[in-house]
Scaffold this motif. Structure first.
Motif, mmCIF file in Angstrom:
data_model
loop_
_atom_site.group_PDB
_atom_site.id
_atom_site.type_symbol
_atom_site.label_atom_id
_atom_site.label_comp_id
_atom_site.label_asym_id
_atom_site.label_seq_id
_atom_site.Cartn_x
_atom_site.Cartn_y
_atom_site.Cartn_z
ATOM 1 N N HIS B 7 8.904 10.582 6.487
ATOM 2 C CA HIS B 7 9.709 9.958 5.430
ATOM 3 C C HIS B 7 9.636 8.434 5.459
ATOM 4 O O HIS B 7 9.686 7.785 4.424
ATOM 5 C CB HIS B 7 11.157 10.445 5.504
ATOM 6 C CG HIS B 7 11.319 11.820 4.911
ATOM 7 N ND1 HIS B 7 11.314 12.959 5.670
ATOM 8 C CD2 HIS B 7 11.424 12.220 3.629
ATOM 9 C CE1 HIS B 7 11.435 14.007 4.883
ATOM 10 N NE2 HIS B 7 11.506 13.596 3.640
ATOM 11 N N MET B 8 9.504 7.889 6.639
ATOM 12 C CA MET B 8 9.291 6.440 6.742
ATOM 13 C C MET B 8 7.991 6.058 6.036
ATOM 14 O O MET B 8 7.928 5.075 5.294
ATOM 15 C CB MET B 8 9.153 6.009 8.213
ATOM 16 C CG MET B 8 10.402 5.513 8.920
ATOM 17 S SD MET B 8 11.232 4.150 8.106
ATOM 18 C CE MET B 8 10.188 2.763 8.548
ATOM 19 N N LYS B 11 8.179 6.264 2.259
ATOM 20 C CA LYS B 11 8.947 5.114 1.763
ATOM 21 C C LYS B 11 8.139 3.826 1.810
ATOM 22 O O LYS B 11 8.109 3.057 0.849
ATOM 23 C CB LYS B 11 10.214 4.988 2.603
ATOM 24 C CG LYS B 11 11.054 3.812 2.262
ATOM 25 C CD LYS B 11 11.692 3.237 3.498
ATOM 26 C CE LYS B 11 11.327 1.798 3.607
ATOM 27 N NZ LYS B 11 11.605 1.205 4.887
ATOM 28 N N ILE B 14 5.356 3.792 -0.813
ATOM 29 C CA ILE B 14 5.898 3.549 -2.159
ATOM 30 C C ILE B 14 6.227 2.070 -2.315
ATOM 31 O O ILE B 14 5.868 1.435 -3.306
ATOM 32 C CB ILE B 14 7.170 4.388 -2.399
ATOM 33 C CG1 ILE B 14 6.840 5.863 -2.420
ATOM 34 C CG2 ILE B 14 7.838 3.967 -3.714
ATOM 35 C CD1 ILE B 14 8.060 6.763 -2.535
ATOM 36 N N GLN B 15 6.897 1.522 -1.305
ATOM 37 C CA GLN B 15 7.326 0.124 -1.437
ATOM 38 C C GLN B 15 6.152 -0.840 -1.534
ATOM 39 O O GLN B 15 6.204 -1.810 -2.265
ATOM 40 C CB GLN B 15 8.194 -0.264 -0.237
ATOM 41 C CG GLN B 15 9.576 0.347 -0.317
ATOM 42 C CD GLN B 15 10.499 -0.294 0.670
ATOM 43 O OE1 GLN B 15 10.273 -0.236 1.872
ATOM 44 N NE2 GLN B 15 11.545 -0.924 0.183
ATOM 45 N N ARG B 18 3.848 0.328 -5.029
ATOM 46 C CA ARG B 18 4.396 0.526 -6.365
ATOM 47 C C ARG B 18 4.221 -0.708 -7.235
ATOM 48 O O ARG B 18 3.955 -0.624 -8.421
ATOM 49 C CB ARG B 18 5.873 0.888 -6.266
ATOM 50 C CG ARG B 18 6.536 0.992 -7.622
ATOM 51 C CD ARG B 18 7.789 1.816 -7.568
ATOM 52 N NE ARG B 18 7.497 3.241 -7.517
ATOM 53 C CZ ARG B 18 8.379 4.161 -7.150
ATOM 54 N NH1 ARG B 18 9.571 3.803 -6.761
ATOM 55 N NH2 ARG B 18 8.062 5.426 -7.136
ATOM 56 N N GLU B 207 13.646 -6.335 5.328
ATOM 57 C CA GLU B 207 14.735 -5.355 5.296
ATOM 58 C C GLU B 207 16.019 -5.956 5.855
ATOM 59 O O GLU B 207 17.108 -5.625 5.413
ATOM 60 C CB GLU B 207 14.359 -4.109 6.096
ATOM 61 C CG GLU B 207 13.243 -3.318 5.441
ATOM 62 C CD GLU B 207 13.416 -1.816 5.605
ATOM 63 O OE1 GLU B 207 14.564 -1.358 5.720
ATOM 64 O OE2 GLU B 207 12.395 -1.116 5.591
ATOM 65 N N VAL B 210 17.360 -8.333 3.004
ATOM 66 C CA VAL B 210 17.875 -7.619 1.844
ATOM 67 C C VAL B 210 19.133 -6.824 2.205
ATOM 68 O O VAL B 210 19.985 -6.593 1.365
ATOM 69 C CB VAL B 210 16.785 -6.686 1.274
ATOM 70 C CG1 VAL B 210 17.321 -5.837 0.151
ATOM 71 C CG2 VAL B 210 15.602 -7.494 0.796
ATOM 72 N N GLY B 211 19.252 -6.427 3.458
ATOM 73 C CA GLY B 211 20.430 -5.686 3.879
ATOM 74 C C GLY B 211 20.174 -4.214 4.115
ATOM 75 O O GLY B 211 21.049 -3.498 4.597
ATOM 76 N N THR B 212 18.968 -3.755 3.768
ATOM 77 C CA THR B 212 18.675 -2.329 3.962
ATOM 78 C C THR B 212 18.579 -1.984 5.437
ATOM 79 O O THR B 212 18.755 -0.834 5.828
ATOM 80 C CB THR B 212 17.351 -1.956 3.281
ATOM 81 O OG1 THR B 212 16.351 -2.877 3.683
ATOM 82 C CG2 THR B 212 17.488 -2.010 1.780
ATOM 83 N N ILE B 216 19.617 1.388 7.690
ATOM 84 C CA ILE B 216 18.660 2.101 8.540
ATOM 85 C C ILE B 216 19.174 2.187 9.973
ATOM 86 O O ILE B 216 19.056 3.216 10.626
ATOM 87 C CB ILE B 216 17.298 1.354 8.539
ATOM 88 C CG1 ILE B 216 16.585 1.575 7.218
ATOM 89 C CG2 ILE B 216 16.420 1.798 9.680
ATOM 90 C CD1 ILE B 216 15.955 2.925 7.125
#
Ligand SMILES: Nc1ncnc2c1ncn2[C@@H]1O[C@H](COP(=O)(O)OP(=O)(O)OP(=O)(O)O)[C@@H](O)[C@H]1O
Ligand SMILES: [Mg+2]
Lengths: 324, 376
Positions: B7-8, B11, B14-15, B18, B207, B210-212, B216
């Motif tokens: 899943h990492m 993700k 995609i990031q 995209r 990350e 941005v705060g993500t 995590i």
């Protein structure tokens, strides 16, 4: 407090966090019961986020103890992470992923069992009203929708304890209301909700509240208890023209402990409202103000908090003078 | 472990992929840069603009000038008529060299004495100047030799054996092809380093900014899962770029591929391990993307200078030479040139491979060790 083991979702004992010399959280002790909506209130910089982060295993405490879901916040951080949900103060899902991709990512990271994945995803999409927007880039969603999605992602793995750090900040009142409906729904399913907020009306929705100020616990109790017993002072409401200027005059009247504007009215804290009322009216009228109603009122939560915080400031001030 | 890693990866891919702009930066820019640099890198010195100040104006001087022109190294762009003009053409950059032939040049020659010619060079580009100077020396040596031959033939009827100058001349004139073959693989190493280090050094700190990251860190994801999730996608992108650039080098620039391509890919994998390790380490120690960018830059600059790409390592001071052993670029350049130009295989390149493996593993472990799932 009934300390039957297993019924306390969160416990704090002298929990402390320093950043260098600065004490952000100063020996806070409190318990949160299972299934309770526990509100954590305080002005900016009070130490709310710092406390929540320590409880979630994101920050190491500098002193004291704490447990979450029966797990030690110092030694069992990774176990805690499996059993809690957390929504940080800042929106923190991936803006460049779609709604669905965010859900898939977090359910993968939380290892939601395969057979449950589809069901949990549908549940989140329903709960957040995002069925039609599943393929929308998350960054394009309006604030309130993002918050609901955040909440959904924090709940994918069905945690028993949920930490929400100012979940409704910057969200319109309607969305705020519907967000709280979700919180109630969670609580009714037995989830413990630990929520910080700035909004007084939200504080009223909580089962119990803690007020913290400058890292210290100032008051603890139900909203009712807070409004009823916690305040030594009485509140006098004064309706008056040019209330802004009048405030300065009123604050100097003998017996007034504190004065604050509430809309167009002035609220005064005093030990004896009955005695103060006539004196105050006279002073204001002598000052050339048109005075309307002067009456004692039951304090709102905001009154209580302002009064408690002012009292704390006075005490600190006195202490400093004493030391000097 | 695998499920989270999967899943990492999804993700991260995609990031990264995209955004169309990002795709262009990752795949179009390296290709375009290879092509542009491939044409631009040419350390051979040809067509140096030269001015001539001929005070003698005799067949002998014309012969010498013609030899300069005929060499292909120099173009006579101007004939100078007065002394001050020499300074002027050099200052203005109109000419990079001035050939001055004094009055009495031919006379001195025919008299059997030594004739005076002066060769003035703009030394501000020392590389070009020194190459041009050696051309000039060679041309005058040629000129001398043919004069001597004539003179000997005239006086004694003896034929002088040709000097071994011819050997050197071949190296000079073949250099055009050589330098490109030498540089294009180096460009590959540089581009891949820039891409992988910048991508990875920004990744974790972005990350955080941005705060993500906070979200995590509150999940049960493992440190290694997270670090690998950040490494593998960039490594994959690096491989695609290496393949693209290698294809362009071979099919467009006709750089010979004498070795076995899988050796190159093994070397690339190990190289990426170390550059990504460096990048991720930078990302874990930086608190803002800007900081990470600056740190990456300050790593890359000396890494390029001290890789043997620009200056030979053997010419560096001993201490600096020791320092280059920590530079992944150094090893990769040996591998890449070895595979492309010399057809070397693992039997020769294993020490470089081993060094890259060690560097890469250490850097990645350092990054994973630095990465904390707590803040502050
Ligand atoms: N990493 C840190 N380093 C230094 N000081 C910090 C750090 N994190 C927080 N603080 C300080 O600790 C105090 C409490 O911060 P905290 O974020 O807990 O406040 P808060 O109650 O959440 O406020 P807000 O309503 O603004 O979110 C603040 O004064 C803040 O500046
Ligand atoms: Mg906060």
């Amino acid at each position: 407090m009934s300390a039957v083991p297993g019924t306390l979702a969160v416990t704090l004992r002298d929990l402390e966090r320093r950043f260098g010399d600065f004490v952000a959280v100063n020996r806070i002790s409190l318990d949160v019961r299972q299934g309770e909506i526990f509100g954590f209130l305080g002005p900016n910089g009070a130490g709310k986020s710092t406390t929540i982060r320590m409880l979630c295993g994101l920050l190491e405490p500098s002193g004291g103890q704490g447990t979450v879901a029966g797990l030690d916040i110092r030694t069992q951080r990774e176990e805690i992470k499996r059993s809690i949900g957390y929504m940080s103060q800042k929106f923190s899902l991936y803006d460049d992923l779609t709604v669905e991709e965010n859900i898939d990512f977090f359910s993968g990271i939380y290892r939601v069992p395969k057979e449950k994945k589809a069901e949990r995803k549908a549940w989140v999409l329903d709960m957040a009203h995002l069925q039609e927007h599943r393929r929308t880039r998350t960054g394009l969603l309006p604030g309130g929708w993002k918050q609901r999605l955040s909440l959904g992602c924090a709940l994918l793995h069905e945690p028993r304890v949920l930490f929400l750090d100012e979940p409704t900040s910057g969200v319109d009142p309607l969305s705020r209301r519907s967000f709280w409906d979700l919180i109630y729904q969670m609580a009714s399913e037995g989830v413990t909700v630990f929520v910080t907020t700035h909004y007084m009306e939200e504080a009223e929705y909580c089962d119990r509240l803690a007020l913290i100020y400058r890292g210290e616990l100032v008051a603890l109790g139900t909203p009712g208890e807070m409004k009823g017993g916690l305040m030594a002072d009485q509140v006098l409401r004064v309706a008056c023209d040019r209330s802004h200027e009048a405030l300065g005059v009123a604050a100097t009247v003998a017996g007034v402990r504190d004065a604050a504007l509430f809309g167009r009215d002035i609220h005064l804290m005093t030990e004896d409202a009955e005695a103060l009322a006539p004196r105050l009216r006279r002073s204001l009228e002598e000052g050339g103000f048109q005075v309307g109603a002067v009456e004692r009122i039951t304090p709102s939560l905001e009154d209580v908090f302002v009064s408690l915080i002012e009292a704390r400031d006075r005490a600190d001030g006195a202490q400093k003078e004493f030391k000097a | 472990m695998l499920e989270r890693l999967y899943h990492m990866l999804v993700k991260e891919f995609i990031q990264v992929l995209r955004n169309p702009r990002m795709r262009a930066v990752l795949f179009v820019v390296p290709v375009a840069q290879t092509i542009i640099i491939g044409y631009a890198v040419n350390t051979d010195v040809r067509h140096v603009p030269m001015a001539v100040y001929d005070l003698d104006r005799t067949p002998a001087t014309r012969d010498l000038i013609a030899r300069f022109e005929g060499s292909g190294c120099f173009d006579v762009v101007r004939r100078i008529a007065s002394e001050p003009e020499i300074q002027k053409v050099l200052d203005s950059g109109e000419a990079k060299a001035v050939l001055r032939l004094n009055r009495g040049f031919a006379e001195a020659l025919s008299g059997g004495g030594s004739a005076q010619a002066q060769f003035l060079l703009d030394g501000s580009d020392s590389n070009t100047a020194s190459v041009a100077l050696s051309y000039a020396s060679r041309i005058s040596a040629d000129f001398n030799r043919s004069l001597l031959e004539q003179r000997f033939a005239r006086t004694a009827g003896v034929r002088l054996d040709a000097e071994p100058v011819a050997l050197a001349s071949r190296a000079w004139f073949n250099a055009n092809l050589d330098s490109r073959n030498y540089f294009v693989p180096g460009v590959l190493a540089m581009l891949v380093a820039v891409l992988s280090i910048i991508l990875s050094s920004m990744s974790i700190v972005r990350e955080r900014e941005v705060g993500t990251m906070e979200q995590i860190m509150v999940t049960p994801i493992g440190r290694l899962e997270f670090i690998l999730g950040k490494t593998i996608p960039f490594a994959a992108i690096g491989f695609v770029d290496v393949a693209l650039i290698a294809l362009i080098s071979v099919f467009w620039f006709r750089v010979p591929m004498l070795g076995f391509p899988p050796v190159l890919f093994l070397g690339t994998g190990l190289y990426l391990l170390s550059t990504l390790g460096v990048g991720l380490f930078i990302s874990t120690v930086s608190s803002t993307q800007q900081q990470a960018m600056m740190t990456a830059f300050f790593f890359m600059l000396p890494a390029f200078m001290l890789s043997g790409f620009v200056y030979p390592i053997a010419n560096m001071p001993k201490i600096v030479q020791l320092l280059t052993y920590l530079n992944p670029l150094r090893y990769y350049l040996v591998i890449i040139r070895g595979v492309f130009l010399k057809g070397l295989g693992l039997e020769v390149l294993w020490p470089q491979m081993l060094a890259l493996t060690a560097l890469g593993t250490i850097m990645l472990l350092l990054a994973a060790g630095r990465f904390r799932k707590t803040m502050g």
